[in-house]
Scaffold this motif. Sequence first.
Motif, PDB file in Angstrom:
ATOM      1  N   ILE A 228     -58.978 -62.307 -42.867  1.00  0.00           N
ATOM      2  CA  ILE A 228     -59.706 -63.375 -43.546  1.00  0.00           C
ATOM      3  C   ILE A 228     -60.634 -64.123 -42.592  1.00  0.00           C
ATOM      4  O   ILE A 228     -61.799 -64.390 -42.911  1.00  0.00           O
ATOM      5  N   ALA A 229     -60.144 -64.417 -41.395  1.00  0.00           N
ATOM      6  CA  ALA A 229     -60.970 -65.140 -40.418  1.00  0.00           C
ATOM      7  C   ALA A 229     -62.187 -64.320 -40.010  1.00  0.00           C
ATOM      8  O   ALA A 229     -63.302 -64.845 -39.934  1.00  0.00           O
ATOM      9  N   CYS A 230     -61.971 -63.041 -39.755  1.00  0.00           N
ATOM     10  CA  CYS A 230     -63.077 -62.159 -39.362  1.00  0.00           C
ATOM     11  C   CYS A 230     -64.093 -62.030 -40.488  1.00  0.00           C
ATOM     12  O   CYS A 230     -65.302 -62.055 -40.251  1.00  0.00           O
ATOM     13  N   ASN A 231     -63.594 -61.886 -41.710  1.00  0.00           N
ATOM     14  CA  ASN A 231     -64.496 -61.731 -42.843  1.00  0.00           C
ATOM     15  C   ASN A 231     -65.403 -62.956 -42.996  1.00  0.00           C
ATOM     16  O   ASN A 231     -66.594 -62.835 -43.290  1.00  0.00           O
ATOM     17  N   LYS A 232     -64.843 -64.127 -42.788  1.00  0.00           N
ATOM     18  CA  LYS A 232     -65.651 -65.353 -42.836  1.00  0.00           C
ATOM     19  C   LYS A 232     -66.661 -65.373 -41.698  1.00  0.00           C
ATOM     20  O   LYS A 232     -67.809 -65.772 -41.871  1.00  0.00           O
ATOM     21  N   GLN A 233     -66.230 -64.941 -40.536  1.00  0.00           N
ATOM     22  CA  GLN A 233     -67.089 -64.944 -39.354  1.00  0.00           C
ATOM     23  C   GLN A 233     -68.332 -64.089 -39.553  1.00  0.00           C
ATOM     24  O   GLN A 233     -69.429 -64.456 -39.111  1.00  0.00           O
ATOM     25  N   VAL A 234     -68.175 -62.928 -40.229  1.00  0.00           N
ATOM     26  CA  VAL A 234     -69.318 -62.028 -40.423  1.00  0.00           C
ATOM     27  C   VAL A 234     -70.052 -62.284 -41.730  1.00  0.00           C
ATOM     28  O   VAL A 234     -70.996 -61.574 -42.067  1.00  0.00           O
TER      29      VAL A 234
ATOM     30  N   VAL B 175     -67.915 -44.925 -38.673  1.00  0.00           N
ATOM     31  CA  VAL B 175     -67.478 -46.158 -39.322  1.00  0.00           C
ATOM     32  C   VAL B 175     -67.940 -47.336 -38.476  1.00  0.00           C
ATOM     33  O   VAL B 175     -67.580 -47.447 -37.299  1.00  0.00           O
ATOM     34  N   THR B 176     -68.734 -48.221 -39.062  1.00  0.00           N
ATOM     35  CA  THR B 176     -69.221 -49.391 -38.330  1.00  0.00           C
ATOM     36  C   THR B 176     -68.414 -50.647 -38.651  1.00  0.00           C
ATOM     37  O   THR B 176     -68.477 -51.625 -37.922  1.00  0.00           O
ATOM     38  N   SER B 177     -67.660 -50.629 -39.747  1.00  0.00           N
ATOM     39  CA  SER B 177     -66.785 -51.746 -40.085  1.00  0.00           C
ATOM     40  C   SER B 177     -65.720 -51.275 -41.053  1.00  0.00           C
ATOM     41  O   SER B 177     -66.025 -50.570 -42.017  1.00  0.00           O
TER      42      SER B 177
ATOM     43  N   THR C 148     -57.781 -46.671 -35.404  1.00  0.00           N
ATOM     44  CA  THR C 148     -58.606 -47.519 -34.543  1.00  0.00           C
ATOM     45  C   THR C 148     -59.983 -47.748 -35.149  1.00  0.00           C
ATOM     46  O   THR C 148     -60.515 -48.859 -35.101  1.00  0.00           O
ATOM     47  N   GLU C 149     -60.579 -46.701 -35.730  1.00  0.00           N
ATOM     48  CA  GLU C 149     -61.902 -46.841 -36.342  1.00  0.00           C
ATOM     49  C   GLU C 149     -61.892 -47.765 -37.547  1.00  0.00           C
ATOM     50  O   GLU C 149     -62.841 -48.509 -37.782  1.00  0.00           O
ATOM     51  N   LEU C 150     -60.830 -47.697 -38.336  1.00  0.00           N
ATOM     52  CA  LEU C 150     -60.772 -48.504 -39.555  1.00  0.00           C
ATOM     53  C   LEU C 150     -60.303 -49.928 -39.284  1.00  0.00           C
ATOM     54  O   LEU C 150     -60.464 -50.807 -40.135  1.00  0.00           O
ATOM     55  N   ASP C 151     -59.746 -50.170 -38.115  1.00  0.00           N
ATOM     56  CA  ASP C 151     -59.266 -51.507 -37.772  1.00  0.00           C
ATOM     57  C   ASP C 151     -60.152 -52.060 -36.659  1.00  0.00           C
ATOM     58  O   ASP C 151     -59.726 -52.196 -35.520  1.00  0.00           O
ATOM     59  N   ASN C 152     -61.406 -52.320 -36.989  1.00  0.00           N
ATOM     60  CA  ASN C 152     -62.329 -52.769 -35.951  1.00  0.00           C
ATOM     61  C   ASN C 152     -62.998 -54.088 -36.314  1.00  0.00           C
ATOM     62  O   ASN C 152     -64.075 -54.406 -35.833  1.00  0.00           O
ATOM     63  N   GLY C 153     -62.382 -54.858 -37.193  1.00  0.00           N
ATOM     64  CA  GLY C 153     -62.987 -56.121 -37.577  1.00  0.00           C
ATOM     65  C   GLY C 153     -63.002 -57.112 -36.435  1.00  0.00           C
ATOM     66  O   GLY C 153     -61.945 -57.491 -35.924  1.00  0.00           O
ATOM     67  N   CYS C 154     -64.176 -57.513 -36.025  1.00  0.00           N
ATOM     68  CA  CYS C 154     -64.357 -58.528 -34.976  1.00  0.00           C
ATOM     69  C   CYS C 154     -63.668 -58.141 -33.666  1.00  0.00           C
ATOM     70  O   CYS C 154     -63.352 -59.003 -32.831  1.00  0.00           O
ATOM     71  N   GLY C 155     -63.411 -56.871 -33.486  1.00  0.00           N
ATOM     72  CA  GLY C 155     -62.889 -56.393 -32.219  1.00  0.00           C
ATOM     73  C   GLY C 155     -61.422 -56.647 -31.960  1.00  0.00           C
ATOM     74  O   GLY C 155     -60.957 -56.485 -30.833  1.00  0.00           O
TER      75      GLY C 155
END
Length: 258
Positions: free
Chosen positions: A175-181, A168-170, A122-129
């Motif tokens: 791909i979509a999340c990475n572009k978003q941030v 872990v904060t991110s 859960t901590e490592l899979d937190n991209g864009c919620g």
Amino acid sequence: MRVNTLKRAAVAFALALPGAAIATVVAAPAAHADGCYTWTRNLYQGRSGEDVRQLQIRVAGWAAYGAIVRIDGRYGPETAGAVKRFQSAYGLRADGVAGPQTFAKIYNLQDNDCTPKHFSYTELDNGCGKGGWSGGPLSSSATRENALRTMWKLEALRRGLGDKPLYVTSGFRNIACNKQVGGASDSQHLYGTAADVKSGTSSLCRVARTARTHGFSGIFGPGYPDHDDHVHVDSRRENNSDRTSNSRSWSAPDCEVG
């Protein structure tokens, strides 16, 4: 839980017996400790197999300064060195041979899903919620496997920082999340091989410096653009060279890490 404990004890006892006795005791199918992985033989230089690969995943965070442990299923000098550092860090006899005491410590550190006890999927899979491991360049199973390897390195880093909380904060970003941030197009976050972290007790500079001896080939912290509130760690050296440089990249100018 009681059954797993008894099975684990039986395996440890078998590993401690002479070779002939081991063959007798471990003839039955091996039990899995805590629903994860159980080792049924001592491991040392020259041995190979899936049991070596599983061990390497768990000790990769104990590589030498600036080095990595290849997850290739072959027990060579770099694996032996990592096992020695793991053993020393946990007060075990540091001989580079993985036996009952080393495995018992790993069992103590790992949860039922093979993650280290201080980190979770859960901590490592937190991209864009959003949950899940799909949407990146790799298959979801490969990305999840990379995240598991990242967590074991983080567990080693946490131990190196005095066993104090490491947050872990991110982690993985699709791909979509990475572009978003605003992440880099070739960000290691896309592959599950990266984490942005901070400590509740250690300075970011201490985290960045300590990470150099825990298998991370990418480290970015204070002084590097947009990294003054966290430390980014990744495993780019182990990643496919078609996607990223095959050498380490460290930069935390305010900490003299580079």
